[in-house]
Design an enzyme around this catalytic site. Structure first.
Site: not given
Length: 260
Positions: A138, A151
């Site tokens: 990501s 995250y």
């Protein structure tokens, strides 16, 4: 002609499911892996892929997955999509359980898969010339943002795992590819992150012209896998045009500034 076989994780929805469809459409033999057996079964019936239900955070389940794959055929490619995010809390308010899950799902699951499937990838590379390991990380691995620490940390750790793996496999005909998407509008990622709040989840994408779709990422995965075998796409960062950076997102129609 060798029919290549790919193992795609996270295949019950989103990018994983789109990747199964994309690779099957290109003639690959595909094994979809995810926790939800009902969704996998439906995808297998739709695409002709095989399906194996597995919780990648469970070491014994991953061992069983590897054993089943070894019995059923070669593995030319691993596409590790499974993972996810939970919560948008500040560091001081964060849930340790959410952070533990994110590390388990994004980092430790990836390590288990690499450890289990690398012997199968090596066997396929020795037989058929090369093998591939593709990891979907990501842009959260690249840029910190408030509310994203858990995250950010998990995806940064996964990204480093991929970079180290590429170095450790130097000299072997196994390509290691990292694809880091920005905003992707899928049916579950943001919904799960926000605890099932559909209104808040849709607000994330509100007014954004053409966010990435799961199919866009799947197309890039297929491109990386089908590139000439001497070409390794080390790291691909992809975003919608409306997202120039992690923190810079245009809402409203994209339009050319006046040139008068």
């Amino acid at each position: 002609m060798v029919i290549r076989r790919a193992v795609v994780t996270g295949a019950s929805s989103g990018i994983g499911a789109a990747t199964v469809r994309a690779l099957r459409g290109r003639g690959w033999d595909v094994v979809g892996v995810a926790r939800r057996e009902d969704r996998l079964t439906a995808l297998a019936e739709e695409t002709g892929a095989s399906a194996i239900a597995c919780d990648l955070t469970d070491g014994e389940a991953v061992d069983a997955l590897v054993a089943e794959l070894e019995k059923s055929g070669p593995v030319h490619a691993l596409v590790q999509v499974a993972g996810g995010a939970r919560g948008t809390d500040r560091v001081e308010d964060a849930s340790v359980d959410d952070w533990q899950w994110m590390f388990d799902a994004n980092v430790l699951a990836t390590q288990r898969l690499v450890a289990g499937l690398l012997p199968l990838l090596r066997r396929a590379a020795a037989s058929d010339g090369h093998a591939d390991a593709v990891f979907i990380t990501s842009t959260a691995a690249q840029t910190a943002y408030a509310g994203g620490a858990g995250y950010n940390a998990a995806k940064a750790a996964e990204s480093m795992l991929v970079k180290v793996l590429r170095q450790e496999l130097n000299g072997e005909p196994i390509r290691v590819v990292e694809i880091a998407p920005g905003m992707v509008h899928t049916e579950e990622f943001t919904l799960n992150r926000l605890g099932g709040d559909t209104v808040a989840a849709e607000a994330v994408y509100s007014g954004v012209e053409a966010p990435l779709l799961a199919e866009d990422v799947a197309d890039v995965i297929a491109y990386a896998l089908e590139s000439p075998r001497h070409v390794n796409l080390d790291q691909i960062t992809m975003r919608p045009v409306a997202q120039s950076a992690q923190h810079l997102l245009a809402r409203g129609p994209l339009r050319v500034r006046s040139i008068d």
